[in-house]
Design an enzyme around this catalytic site. Structure first.
Site, PDB file in Angstrom:
ATOM      1  N   SER A 253       0.570  -0.968   0.040  1.00 13.52           N
ATOM      2  CA  SER A 253      -0.429  -0.119  -0.327  1.00 13.52           C
ATOM      3  C   SER A 253       1.199   1.576   0.027  1.00 13.52           C
ATOM      4  O   SER A 253       2.009   1.240   0.129  1.00 13.52           O
ATOM      5  CB  SER A 253      -0.918   0.045   1.018  1.00 13.52           C
ATOM      6  OG  SER A 253      -0.812   0.719   2.461  1.00 13.52           O
ATOM      7  N   LYS A 254       0.497   2.938   0.226  1.00 14.94           N
ATOM      8  CA  LYS A 254       1.235   3.668  -0.952  1.00 14.94           C
ATOM      9  C   LYS A 254       0.995   4.500   0.929  1.00 14.94           C
ATOM     10  O   LYS A 254       1.276   5.472   1.017  1.00 14.94           O
ATOM     11  CB  LYS A 254       0.786   4.701  -1.813  1.00 14.94           C
ATOM     12  CG  LYS A 254       1.194   3.479  -2.874  1.00 14.94           C
ATOM     13  CD  LYS A 254       0.885   4.341  -4.510  1.00 14.94           C
ATOM     14  CE  LYS A 254       1.656   3.890  -5.118  1.00 14.94           C
ATOM     15  NZ  LYS A 254       1.396   4.067  -6.657  1.00 14.94           N
ATOM     16  N   ARG A 255       0.901   3.388   1.965  1.00 11.31           N
ATOM     17  CA  ARG A 255       0.096   3.859   3.172  1.00 11.31           C
ATOM     18  C   ARG A 255       1.538   3.280   4.599  1.00 11.31           C
ATOM     19  O   ARG A 255       1.712   2.191   4.068  1.00 11.31           O
ATOM     20  CB  ARG A 255      -1.143   4.356   3.492  1.00 11.31           C
ATOM     21  CG  ARG A 255      -1.621   4.862   2.688  1.00 11.31           C
ATOM     22  CD  ARG A 255      -3.000   4.943   4.001  1.00 11.31           C
ATOM     23  NE  ARG A 255      -4.207   5.592   3.201  1.00 11.31           N
ATOM     24  CZ  ARG A 255      -5.494   4.387   2.961  1.00 11.31           C
ATOM     25  NH1 ARG A 255      -5.278   4.089   3.369  1.00 11.31           N
ATOM     26  NH2 ARG A 255      -6.078   4.679   1.578  1.00 11.31           N
TER      27      ARG A 255
END
Ligand code: GLU
Length: 499
Positions: A253-255
């Protein structure tokens, strides 16, 4: 020596500056760079900022800093220029307009006046664009123009047959061409879509190999059709395997998330700030989809450049082995020459201690401490907690629990006696050197018939304020005679208070 038969490759990293660079993007750039260097070709940085709504100026700076940090130098790019400048797509809009018009003139593209609301109606019914303006008569077109409608330019994709993309690691990827439903090439604001810009630029910039994430596979047939429409040879496509989340569940994920009780960040800048060495990150990412020889996990940049072939990249998605990164970083830290590690540690320790890096760089204590902690840290940011005691003034070393000053199986009085004898030694040994101190302490422990471990505890805690420290005699040497004596005196006072 490189074999003479290798063709120099021209590869590009083409990020969209919409957010901060993440590990997946950095891996793509790394593979680009490796292949360019392996073949003696060029690595090009091209900024794909045609989606102006999502453009984030801070991300461009973040991106270049991250690439530089890893040592991925580019031969052509927005800042260094090059024969195909500009390398920022928003500055190339005239070119795309020219090529879109050329396609219209060839009957391979057309102006489409369908409004957002009309497209929304189609979407609501689950339908793709219905090619309604593909074959407008000049009169019908003029009428739509007269209504003041704005137009986009769409690709008139062939309506039958099949299209095959050749991927160097996946083989042929074939689709029915009618599934490519006249995508927009030029938006009504005059800016190209990604599809037109990528094809025009890859051609004009002489790109030989396109390395990019596998999420772009669905777009590849359209790109192939556009290359064909222009009569250009397509580059070799290499769709890199997606990197899965460390948990193995789904795409990374980009988190930030929590993995094995630790925070995991996908963002490169968190590793830069967190004390990872670029060499370790380079090596770590090179193992994500490529392998040096199927066995060796640790190798140098030069070794990777020597061997890197795109055809050896595996198309199989793998989970990011997050735990391995710390291990690998530790390996690289231990391999460092102490002087280099010292230079690398200065900014971290200075920040940790809240002092000027310039001042700390001159401080003999850190120079002496580096080899003492080199084996014990996995990331540079861990160093402060191991060395901070050395930089605290004697009167600020507090013994919140004076019982820590009491050695195993000793009484407070015995520990006091140990400290008193040791203080005498520290005050008198000549020269004040590690081996001399050690010999003197050992013989004193024997004389008092106390096991060395228990004997050294009061001294260790007195000097460092903690029960675990770098090697004791070296630590004493770091502090110097006078400071060591001050701390021992304070410790004796603290012990007397509880006696
Ligand atoms: N601008 C695209 C991206 O963000 C590049 C894809 C490509 O390399 O063709 O990822």
């Amino acid at each position: 020596m490189r074999a003479a038969s290798i063709q120099p490759a021209r590869v590009r990293f083409a990020p969209s500056p919409t957010g901060f660079l993440h590990l997946g993007g950095l891996r793509t750039a790394l593979f680009d760079w490796l292949y360019a260097r392996h073949t003696g070709g060029q690595f090009i940085l091209r900024i794909e900022d045609t989606d102006q709504k999502r453009f984030n100026p801070a991300s461009l700076e973040n991106l270049m800093r991250s690439l530089r940090w890893l040592g991925l130098d580019w031969d052509e790019g927005p800042d260094v220029g090059g024969p195909h400048a500009p390398y920022i797509q928003s500055e190339r809009r005239k070119l795309y307009q020219h090529y879109a018009s050329w396609l219209i003139a060839q009957g391979k593209a057309y102006r489409c006046y369908t409004s957002e609301e009309e497209l929304e109606e189609l979407r609501a019914r689950g339908l793709p664009y219905d090619r309604r303006h593909r074959d407008l008569t000049p009169a019908a077109q003029a009428a739509l123009e007269a209504e003041g409608r704005s137009a986009v330019i769409r690709f008139a994709a062939p309506l039958s047959g099949s299209t095959t993309v050749h991927d160097a690691i996946r083989g042929p990827i074939t689709v029915e061409t009618h599934s490519v439903v006249d995508p927009v090439l030029l938006k009504s604001d005059g800016l190209p879509t990604y599809h037109l810009a990528v094809v025009v630029d890859d051609h004009l910039m002489g790109i030989t190999h396109v390395l990019r994430g596998e999420e772009w596979i669905p777009s590849a047939p359209l790109h192939q059709l556009l290359f064909d429409a222009f009569g250009w040879e397509a580059p070799i496509f290499v769709h890199l395997p997606v990197i899965l989340d460390p948990s193995g569940k789904g795409k990374m994920s980009k988190r930030k998330s929590v993995v094995d009780g630790r925070e995991f960040s996908p963002f490169v800048h968190d590793y830069m700030e967190g004390g990872y060495l670029p060499d370790a990150m380079f090596n770590f990412l090179a193992n994500m989809g490529w392998s040096y020889d199927g066995e060796r996990e640790i190798f140098t940049r030069e070794e990777a450049v020597e061997r890197f072939e795109v055809t050896d990249i595996s198309p199989k998605a793998t989970a990011l082995p997050f735990g391995k990164l710390d291990w690998m970083n530790g390996v690289y830290i231990r391999q460092r020459a102490p002087a280099q590690l010292h230079a690398e540690l200065v900014p971290y320790v200075a920040a940790g201690l809240g002092i000027e890096a310039r001042e700390l760089a001159q401080d003999r204590r850190l120079v002496e401490l580096v080899p003492l902690i080199q084996e014990r840290i996995k990331v540079l940011s861990e160093a402060t907690a191991l060395v901070d005691w050395a930089f605290v003034p004697a009167d600020q070393i507090v013994y919140p629990d004076p019982s820590l000053l009491i050695g195993k199986k000793l009484t407070a009085a015995e520990s006091l006696a140990v400290l008193a004898h040791c203080a005498e030694l520290v005050g008198s040994v000549e020269p004040f050197e590690v081996s001399v101190l050690e010999a003197a302490f050992r013989s004193q422990a024997e004389k008092m018939a106390i096991k060395l471990g228990s004997f050294l505890t009061p001294v260790r805690v007195a000097l460092t304020g903690r029960a675990v420290s770098p090697p004791l005699f070296e630590s004493m040497h770091v502090l110097g005679r006078a400071e060591s004596l001050r701390r021992m005196a304070n410790a004796m006072a603290a012990l007397r208070a509880v006696e």
